[in-house]
Structure formats: C-alpha cells, structure tokens
Write a protein that holds these residues in place. Structure first.
Motif, PDB file in Angstrom:
ATOM      1  N   PHE A  27       0.856  -1.197   0.000  1.00 17.78           N
ATOM      2  CA  PHE A  27       0.000   0.000   0.000  1.00 17.78           C
ATOM      3  C   PHE A  27       0.887   1.240   0.000  1.00 17.78           C
ATOM      4  CE2 PHE A  27      -2.503  -3.373   2.059  1.00 17.78           C
ATOM      5  CZ  PHE A  27      -3.529  -3.454   1.134  1.00 17.78           C
ATOM      6  N   TYR A  28       1.827   1.203  -0.915  1.00 20.53           N
ATOM      7  CA  TYR A  28       2.826   2.253  -1.053  1.00 20.53           C
ATOM      8  C   TYR A  28       2.976   2.502  -2.545  1.00 20.53           C
ATOM      9  CZ  TYR A  28       7.559   4.266  -1.186  1.00 20.53           C
ATOM     10  OH  TYR A  28       8.648   5.060  -1.430  1.00 20.53           O
ATOM     11  N   ASN A  29       3.260   3.727  -2.923  1.00 19.43           N
ATOM     12  CA  ASN A  29       3.279   4.094  -4.338  1.00 19.43           C
ATOM     13  C   ASN A  29       4.590   3.666  -5.011  1.00 19.43           C
ATOM     14  OD1 ASN A  29       0.685   5.440  -4.605  1.00 19.43           O
ATOM     15  ND2 ASN A  29       1.533   6.977  -3.212  1.00 19.43           N
ATOM     16  N   TRP A  30       4.608   2.396  -5.424  1.00 16.73           N
ATOM     17  CA  TRP A  30       5.698   1.855  -6.217  1.00 16.73           C
ATOM     18  C   TRP A  30       5.101   0.828  -7.172  1.00 16.73           C
ATOM     19  CZ3 TRP A  30       8.759  -2.773  -4.039  1.00 16.73           C
ATOM     20  CH2 TRP A  30       7.998  -3.472  -3.098  1.00 16.73           C
ATOM     21  N   VAL A  31       5.919   0.138  -7.946  1.00 18.03           N
ATOM     22  CA  VAL A  31       5.386  -0.680  -9.030  1.00 18.03           C
ATOM     23  C   VAL A  31       4.740  -1.977  -8.555  1.00 18.03           C
ATOM     24  CG1 VAL A  31       7.568  -1.883  -9.471  1.00 18.03           C
ATOM     25  CG2 VAL A  31       5.917  -1.589 -11.336  1.00 18.03           C
ATOM     26  N   TRP A  32       5.230  -2.561  -7.446  1.00 15.83           N
ATOM     27  CA  TRP A  32       4.794  -3.904  -7.085  1.00 15.83           C
ATOM     28  C   TRP A  32       3.363  -4.011  -6.565  1.00 15.83           C
ATOM     29  CZ3 TRP A  32       6.887  -7.756  -9.311  1.00 15.83           C
ATOM     30  CH2 TRP A  32       8.216  -7.676  -9.728  1.00 15.83           C
ATOM     31  N   PRO A  33       2.735  -2.960  -6.013  1.00 12.29           N
ATOM     32  CA  PRO A  33       1.311  -3.086  -5.705  1.00 12.29           C
ATOM     33  C   PRO A  33       0.453  -3.439  -6.919  1.00 12.29           C
ATOM     34  CG  PRO A  33       2.215  -1.212  -4.552  1.00 12.29           C
ATOM     35  CD  PRO A  33       3.300  -1.718  -5.461  1.00 12.29           C
ATOM     36  N   TYR A  34       0.886  -3.023  -8.105  1.00 14.02           N
ATOM     37  CA  TYR A  34       0.137  -3.368  -9.314  1.00 14.02           C
ATOM     38  C   TYR A  34       0.196  -4.863  -9.583  1.00 14.02           C
ATOM     39  CZ  TYR A  34      -0.916   1.437 -10.614  1.00 14.02           C
ATOM     40  OH  TYR A  34      -1.445   2.709 -10.639  1.00 14.02           O
ATOM     41  N   LYS A  35       1.356  -5.482  -9.314  1.00 12.10           N
ATOM     42  CA  LYS A  35       1.467  -6.929  -9.450  1.00 12.10           C
ATOM     43  C   LYS A  35       0.664  -7.641  -8.365  1.00 12.10           C
ATOM     44  CE  LYS A  35       4.476  -6.480 -12.798  1.00 12.10           C
ATOM     45  NZ  LYS A  35       4.055  -6.713 -14.198  1.00 12.10           N
ATOM     46  N   ARG A  36       0.672  -7.067  -7.174  1.00 14.37           N
ATOM     47  CA  ARG A  36      -0.054  -7.689  -6.061  1.00 14.37           C
ATOM     48  C   ARG A  36      -1.566  -7.624  -6.300  1.00 14.37           C
ATOM     49  NH1 ARG A  36      -2.237 -10.327  -3.117  1.00 14.37           N
ATOM     50  NH2 ARG A  36      -2.005 -10.663  -0.874  1.00 14.37           N
ATOM     51  N   PHE A  37      -2.052  -6.486  -6.802  1.00 14.67           N
ATOM     52  CA  PHE A  37      -3.466  -6.370  -7.147  1.00 14.67           C
ATOM     53  C   PHE A  37      -3.823  -7.335  -8.275  1.00 14.67           C
ATOM     54  CE2 PHE A  37      -4.309  -2.349  -4.824  1.00 14.67           C
ATOM     55  CZ  PHE A  37      -5.622  -2.607  -4.427  1.00 14.67           C
ATOM     56  N   GLU A  38      -2.875  -7.570  -9.179  1.00 12.66           N
ATOM     57  CA  GLU A  38      -3.134  -8.485 -10.292  1.00 12.66           C
ATOM     58  C   GLU A  38      -3.408  -9.896  -9.782  1.00 12.66           C
ATOM     59  OE1 GLU A  38      -1.081  -9.879 -14.527  1.00 12.66           O
ATOM     60  OE2 GLU A  38      -0.184  -8.243 -13.360  1.00 12.66           O
ATOM     61  N   LEU A  39      -2.723 -10.283  -8.709  1.00 11.59           N
ATOM     62  CA  LEU A  39      -2.989 -11.585  -8.095  1.00 11.59           C
ATOM     63  C   LEU A  39      -4.425 -11.690  -7.606  1.00 11.59           C
ATOM     64  CD1 LEU A  39       0.209 -12.345  -5.943  1.00 11.59           C
ATOM     65  CD2 LEU A  39      -0.471 -13.445  -8.079  1.00 11.59           C
TER      66      LEU A  39
END
Length: 489
Positions: free
Chosen positions: A427-439
C-alpha cells in the motif's frame, strides 16, 4: 573405504539438513510471493543476468528445465537448504570434532539480519544460499595441488559475484577462517601466509575477470536507487558515509542500540584466538607478526560484515538481504570461540554459540508469522477495494496516508524494527502493488507519472466520486483511483 566415507557424509548431512528445514519451516508455512516472485511466477521472466548475475539465471533455468520461470516453490528452498547442509557437513568433517557442539559453528553463518528475507524468495532462495555457502565448501574441499586449488578459488569467486555480489564478503571471511584453522592445525606460519595470500590473489583475479568481462557482457539494466553502481570518485568519503549509514541502520533496527557489544565481542574473541597461537611460536619475528595480525584481522572481519557495500555510489541500507556479511562475522567468531574452548579444555563452553542461533530462529519464526499475517491482511484489503470500486472506471490507483498494516505486524515491528523494511508493504506508491493487485484479479499494469499521482492526491477532496469505507476512503479523480488510508477529507 569409499562406502565408509559416503555413509559418514550422509550421517553428517542429515542433522544439518534437519536444522535448515527447522529454520525454513515458517517461510514454507507463510507461502507468500516475495516482491520479484510475483512477476516471475505470473510472467515467467528471469531478470538476473541483466543485473550482472548470469550464473544465478543459469541455475534457475536449469532448475525449472526451461528458459521461462514457473513457480516450483518450495523446491528451490529445499535445494538451497540441501546445498547448505552439504557444505556445512564438509566443513565439520575436515576441520571440527564430530557432534552437536561443532555443528553450531557453520550454522552460525545464518546468524544475520538477511536470513529470513533470503529464505522468503521463492526463486532466489536457492541461488542466494549457494552464494553464501560456496566459500565454505571451497575451504572444506581445498587440495594440496596448488594450481587446482588456485583455479577452484578463482572460479568460486567469479561464481559468487555472478550469483549474488554481496556474498563475496563471506569469501573474505572464509579466507580468514582458513588461516586461523591452519594455525590451529599447527601448520607453519609461512604456509598459513602462503595459503591466505593465494586465496587473496584468487579473489582478486576472479573479481577482475567478473568486473572486466562478465559484468560488461551481461549487465544491461540501469543503476537506480535500489541497484547503485560502484563509486568512481571521492571513494574515501563515500566509504566513510556508507559505513555510517549501514552501521547506524543495523544498530537502530537490528541490534536495538547494542551493536557495539556485538562487535566488541567479535573483535575480542577473534583477537584472543590468534594471539594465543602467537604465544606458542618460537621465532620472535613470527611471534611479532602474528600479534600484529591478531589486531588487524578482527578489524578486517568486522569491516567485511558490510564490506563491498561500502564501495557503492550510494548506500541502500533498507534491504536486509544485503547484510549477509554479518553472518560471516558471526561464523568466524563462533569458530574462534570453539577453538578457544578446546584450548582451555572446557569444550562444553561452546554451547554459548547456541544463544545467537536460538535468537535467529526466533527472529525468523517471528518474520514468518508477521509476513503471513500481513499477506493475508493485504489480500483482505485488496479484495475489499476491488469490490468497493467495481462501479468506478479508472486506469491507475495511488495511495495516500499511512501504510495499512496488520496488527500482528505492528506488534512484531515493536520487537524487530527491521520488519518495517524486510516485510513488503503493498500500500505504497511503487510498481509492485500493481502486481499484487493483479494476483487478486485487478489488472492495471503500471503506476501513473509522479505529476499525475501528486495531482490526484492534492485534488482528491474536490471530486464528487467518492466512497467512504471503514479503513479507507476511495476518490476518483479523472482516471486515477485514490485510496486514502488517512481518510483526510
């Protein structure tokens, strides 16, 4: 004869493998995807060679029998534990007494802030464990054939750098350990110096080949905040500043302000171990030389708890996986303490070595429990956000406010502040939350520009498209969903 040797090796291997599996158990139970794991598991990319780690990429491609990655966890972790166990039993067989107390010495390599993070990688756990224990295997399988041993050491140093560069600090510590063990085995001081000098040359040659040929031919990434390059100017000032950054971070977040006690004990034990051998020398010149070394070797060992990281053009203190060298220093101290215990005919005193090992087990189990709790908490929140925003149309999402954390993680951070850095927050503004949401089934492939992110956060309260939740508020500004944990409007 070969059968007896084989049986002995198997007998020695099993206890070490069991110890490794006990340490890895909470990571297997947590069963989470650790940062880069998500991209490799979903997309099958590798990405090690472009960071100057071609051997790591080769090992992983061989392990999955394909050019693309597939998730085979926990097999990489099990294989890494097996390699570590084999290396440790080889070391004990060559240098130490049989039995439980001697086992504690090589296991001390894992007494480091980096251990739980390294074990957590679904893919990298194999290669990182190989890079840590390869130097131990080198000195355990050393041969009297000079050129064979020289070639092996050079290849090992190149291999470590081609797998995971920070592990080269362990190579340096193992050179010191081999020197002390040769002293303890009553080898001539000149022979001890020769072997240590040979290892140093092996490391130098291996590093030159890696930096001059392997790295330029494989590295195609960019030097960034998380992957800085080697400093090219003002190296003395850079080393000093990096040392302050790294040791201050460890003192605050891992040693709870008691770092000086740890380094003082390490220095004293290593010093005494070398000095006691100096007393037994007859030649005055040799005795003087060894006493001088007894002072400088502990300093070198303490420095290489960070070592090569000091030469980077900026410090990257927040990545606990980099502090592998702390385990090397702990291992060297445990080895010297074991030798001293034997010298004073009080071998059972070596049981004290189990104290830091018990601590690292508790630290790793706490990490496993806290990271699993955070993973489950993240899953719950993301699914809730996905459901709450189902009627909104957006191309990006951004976060505002404090990081959302499981109460279990918050409590664990009070005991282990380093968890603030080695347990990822999505829950921080970097690229990996997008991958985590994709899961979780919400497919948005890249974060917005910094300008659009800041604009959306600043203007969020002006929009009429909002949803008030229990733990967060949602705001739709243009095509950006603002997830506000501060509930600031």
């Amino acid at each position: 004869m070969n059968k007896k040797v084989s049986n002995r090796e198997i007998t020695g291997f099993v206890p070490f493998f069991i110890a490794m599996m006990i340490l890895a158990l909470p990571i297997v139970i947590a069963n989470q995807y650790y940062i880069d794991d998500m991209g490799r598991a979903m997309r099958g990319f590798t990405g090690w060679a472009v960071d100057g780690r071609p051997l790591a990429e080769a090992i992983m491609r061989i392990s999955v029998m394909n050019l693309k990655m597939v998730d085979i966890f926990p097999l990489p972790l099990l294989a890494g534990c097996a390699f570590a166990a084999y290396s440790m039993q080889a070391f004990q067989k060559k240098y130490l007494k049989p039995g439980f107390l001697a086992m504690l010495v090589p296991l001390s390599l894992l007494v480091a802030p980096s251990t739980p993070e390294i074990l957590s990688y679904r893919f990298d756990s194999l290669t990182m464990l190989i890079s840590i224990f390869l130097p131990l295997l080198l000195i355990s399988k050393s041969t009297s054939r000079i050129w064979v041993d020289f070639l092996a050491g050079t290849v090992v140093s190149m291999s470590i750098l081609s797998i995971y560069q920070p592990s080269i600090n362990i190579f340096v510590v193992c050179v010191i350990a081999e020197f002390i063990l040769n002293l303890n085995n009553n080898k001539k001081l000149s022979n001890c110096f020769f072997q240590a000098t040979s290892r140093t040359i092996q490391l130098t040659v291996g590093t030159i080949i890696y930096m001059g040929i392997i790295l330029p031919c494989t590295f195609s990434g960019v030097h960034s905040n998380s992957h800085p390059g080697i400093t090219t100017g003002g190296i003395t000032e850079r080393i000093k500043n990096n040392a302050i950054d790294y040791y201050s971070f460890l003192d605050l977040n891992f040693f709870s302000g008691k770092e000086w006690i740890f380094f003082s004990i390490c220095f004293l034990v290593i010093f005494l171990c070398i000095a006691i051998h100096a007393f037994n020398l007859i030649k005055k010149s040799e005795k003087t030389s060894l006493f001088i070394l007894a002072f400088f070797i502990p300093l070198i060992a303490c420095m290489f708890s960070i070592g090569t990281l000091l030469t980077l053009d900026k410090s990257i203190v927040h990545f606990s996986r980099l502090y592998i060298g702390v385990g090397g220093l702990t291992f060297l101290t445990a080895l010297c303490f074991n030798i001293l215990s034997s010298k004073i005919n009080f071998y059972n005193l070596s049981m004290i070595i189990s104290i830091p090992l018990i601590y690292i087990v508790i630290y790793t189990y706490s990490f496993g429990a806290a990271s699993k709790a955070q993973w489950d908490y993240t899953t719950m929140l993301m699914r809730d956000i996905k459901t709450s925003s189902r009627d909104m149309k957006f191309d990006y999402f951004v976060f505002n406010g404090p990081y959302a954390k499981s109460p279990i993680l918050v409590n664990s951070e009070n005991r282990y502040p380093i968890f603030k850095f080695n347990i990822p927050n999505y829950f921080y503004n970097w690229v990996w939350p997008y991958k985590r949401f994709e899961l979780e089934g919400m497919n948005l492939y890249q974060p917005p520009s910094k300008e659009l992110r800041m604009k959306a956060i600043d203007k969020k309260c002006e929009t009429k498209h909002r949803i008030n939740g229990r733990l967060y508020d949602l705001y739709l500004f243009e095509n950006v969903l603002v997830i506000d944990f501060a509930k600031s409007c």
